[in-house]
Design a protein around this motif. Sequence first.
Motif, PDB file in Angstrom:
ATOM      1  N   TYR A  29       0.803  -1.228   0.000  1.00 48.52           N
ATOM      2  CA  TYR A  29       0.000   0.000   0.000  1.00 48.52           C
ATOM      3  C   TYR A  29       0.831   1.271   0.000  1.00 48.52           C
ATOM      4  CZ  TYR A  29      -3.849  -3.162   1.139  1.00 48.52           C
ATOM      5  OH  TYR A  29      -4.788  -4.162   1.114  1.00 48.52           O
ATOM      6  N   GLY A  30       2.122   1.163   0.364  1.00 53.43           N
ATOM      7  CA  GLY A  30       2.966   2.363   0.402  1.00 53.43           C
ATOM      8  C   GLY A  30       3.506   2.714  -0.968  1.00 53.43           C
ATOM      9  N   ASP A  31       3.847   3.994  -1.135  1.00 56.12           N
ATOM     10  CA  ASP A  31       4.413   4.468  -2.400  1.00 56.12           C
ATOM     11  C   ASP A  31       5.884   4.077  -2.521  1.00 56.12           C
ATOM     12  OD1 ASP A  31       1.979   5.593  -2.782  1.00 56.12           O
ATOM     13  OD2 ASP A  31       2.643   7.703  -2.712  1.00 56.12           O
ATOM     14  N   GLY A  32       6.351   4.031  -3.774  1.00 58.78           N
ATOM     15  CA  GLY A  32       7.772   3.815  -4.018  1.00 58.78           C
ATOM     16  C   GLY A  32       8.033   2.859  -5.171  1.00 58.78           C
ATOM     17  N   GLU A  33       9.326   2.578  -5.389  1.00 57.99           N
ATOM     18  CA  GLU A  33       9.758   1.634  -6.447  1.00 57.99           C
ATOM     19  C   GLU A  33      10.021   0.270  -5.798  1.00 57.99           C
ATOM     20  OE1 GLU A  33      10.488   5.763  -7.461  1.00 57.99           O
ATOM     21  OE2 GLU A  33      11.492   4.564  -5.910  1.00 57.99           O
ATOM     22  N   HIS A  77      17.533  -4.470 -22.846  1.00 57.00           N
ATOM     23  CA  HIS A  77      16.643  -3.373 -23.233  1.00 57.00           C
ATOM     24  C   HIS A  77      15.801  -2.989 -22.021  1.00 57.00           C
ATOM     25  CE1 HIS A  77      17.650  -3.512 -27.439  1.00 57.00           C
ATOM     26  NE2 HIS A  77      17.257  -4.776 -27.571  1.00 57.00           N
ATOM     27  N   LYS A  78      15.241  -1.781 -22.033  1.00 58.02           N
ATOM     28  CA  LYS A  78      14.326  -1.339 -20.977  1.00 58.02           C
ATOM     29  C   LYS A  78      12.991  -0.987 -21.626  1.00 58.02           C
ATOM     30  CE  LYS A  78      17.850   0.522 -17.834  1.00 58.02           C
ATOM     31  NZ  LYS A  78      18.344   1.738 -17.127  1.00 58.02           N
ATOM     32  N   ILE A  79      11.989  -1.792 -21.290  1.00 52.45           N
ATOM     33  CA  ILE A  79      10.651  -1.592 -21.838  1.00 52.45           C
ATOM     34  C   ILE A  79       9.783  -1.015 -20.724  1.00 52.45           C
ATOM     35  CG2 ILE A  79       8.699  -2.711 -22.974  1.00 52.45           C
ATOM     36  CD1 ILE A  79      10.685  -5.061 -23.603  1.00 52.45           C
ATOM     37  N   GLN A 128      14.374   6.003 -14.732  1.00 53.96           N
ATOM     38  CA  GLN A 128      15.314   7.104 -14.915  1.00 53.96           C
ATOM     39  C   GLN A 128      15.447   7.961 -13.654  1.00 53.96           C
ATOM     40  OE1 GLN A 128      13.996   9.207 -18.433  1.00 53.96           O
ATOM     41  NE2 GLN A 128      14.912   7.688 -19.820  1.00 53.96           N
ATOM     42  N   HIS A 129      14.464   7.915 -12.772  1.00 56.99           N
ATOM     43  CA  HIS A 129      14.526   8.754 -11.569  1.00 56.99           C
ATOM     44  C   HIS A 129      13.598   8.171 -10.501  1.00 56.99           C
ATOM     45  CE1 HIS A 129      10.506  10.334 -12.459  1.00 56.99           C
ATOM     46  NE2 HIS A 129      10.911  10.418 -13.733  1.00 56.99           N
TER      47      HIS A 129
END
Length: 470
Positions: free
Chosen positions: A233-237, A277-279, A400-401
């Motif tokens: 439920y928490g935000d983030g990557e 590759h990065k899709i 990218q960030h």
Amino acid sequence: MIYHGAVAGGAAHGTAMACGPAAAYGGRAVAGGGMAGGGTVVGGGAGGAAVGGGMGAGGVVAGGRAGAGGVVAGGGAGAGGVVVRPGVGVGGGIGGGVDPEFGVGPPGAGCAAACTTCSVASGPAVMTFVGQGEGEYITETSYKYVGKGAGIFSMVAPRKSFLPQIAALIALLVVIVLVILLWPSPATTTTTPMTTTLSTTMPTTQAPLVKKICEFWGDPHIKSFDGARLSFYGDGEFWVVKSERVKIQGVYMGTKWTHGLAATSKIVVSGSFVNNHKIVVGSLETGAITVDGQPVLAGFPSTYPLEGGGTLRYDANGELVDKADHDPSTTRIVHMDLPSGVSITVMRWENYIDFKIEMPKLGEIDGSCGNFNGRTDDDTTEKIMERIGARVADGDLLFQHRHVIAFTAEMQAMLTAQCTGTALTKAQAECSRELPAPSAASPNTMNSCLFDHCFGYNQHALRTAKTYGV
């Protein structure tokens, strides 16, 4: 068979016999019969001779003394002799002799018999073996049929054994096998065939790869590869799939419709299985679909061949992960058919995405989709963060960030009311250890981690959050 017959003069076959009247002359007794030995009789002026051939040689008589007397023809085939059987002779002789002492003696008479077996017939004749070429009869054997089971003889065919032939065949086969095994092979072909066979046949003996499915929908509800149900439920990557070859990360972000509880905003797919590759595919509001930062699939529908293998398709076809009502005209689905048996389907909605990953286990795997080990008990929000961290570390980030972390008032009220005491203390210690620096220094990031530890097990946390509306 030899017939044992009687001979004249009282002689028996096989016994010498002398016979004749006795005479006395000059005061001396002269025996009328002498001793027959080989047909010669001597004694008292009378004697006879018989030879075994049946011929009487006469008598040799000594008139009272040995050596005196005359020779008289008699017996045998001559005078006084009769041949009865071969080997039996009868003879008689008459002779006179002169004695120097007494003068002329009277004539004497004698008889004698000679034989070969010296035995006497004692009963009826019987058949006897006498030797090859000596008899007059041979033997014969005959059989008479008297009915089945009535006799003691029967016609039985001799049994023939095939063991010699079988043994010979086995020996021949053994020789052939030994010749084949021991036959020398050319030196240039001794190792190459083995290497080729192993390299071409080993893949065919491997068990088929087992594919499993991981699904994300909503805020976000997750069904792991092993079938566990969990939520973040928490935000983030976050790591969705983390392995040596396959790397998939997701951005979990709250929306106004979820009262700040996170839904999946976008994903990035990379790793050696797609040549690194990065899709990137996100919700409709996040912008274009990109490969290595370049927009692709701008048209709808459209197809994009991925360099090095794989295809991306963009259309409205496919089964939705979330069974909630959706306007078919708004359906936008990205299909990724990638190498190594990996396929990913992403449903793009206005401010979030649902997606499904189907793949085999390619090495060691972990992440929000679980560890692919067949167990559900270790695919919990808390245990996954303990193994791989609460968020993606800075050095592993594929996006990218970093994204801005928000923590809504509803979430703060829920955390303060329901995550207290020992549960809060434990969550704080774990988040301090699991969050990568400098993320742990951000209050919103720390609160997002605490919220996951305290409520990640609750698939209906959104309902609870709505009750804390401010």
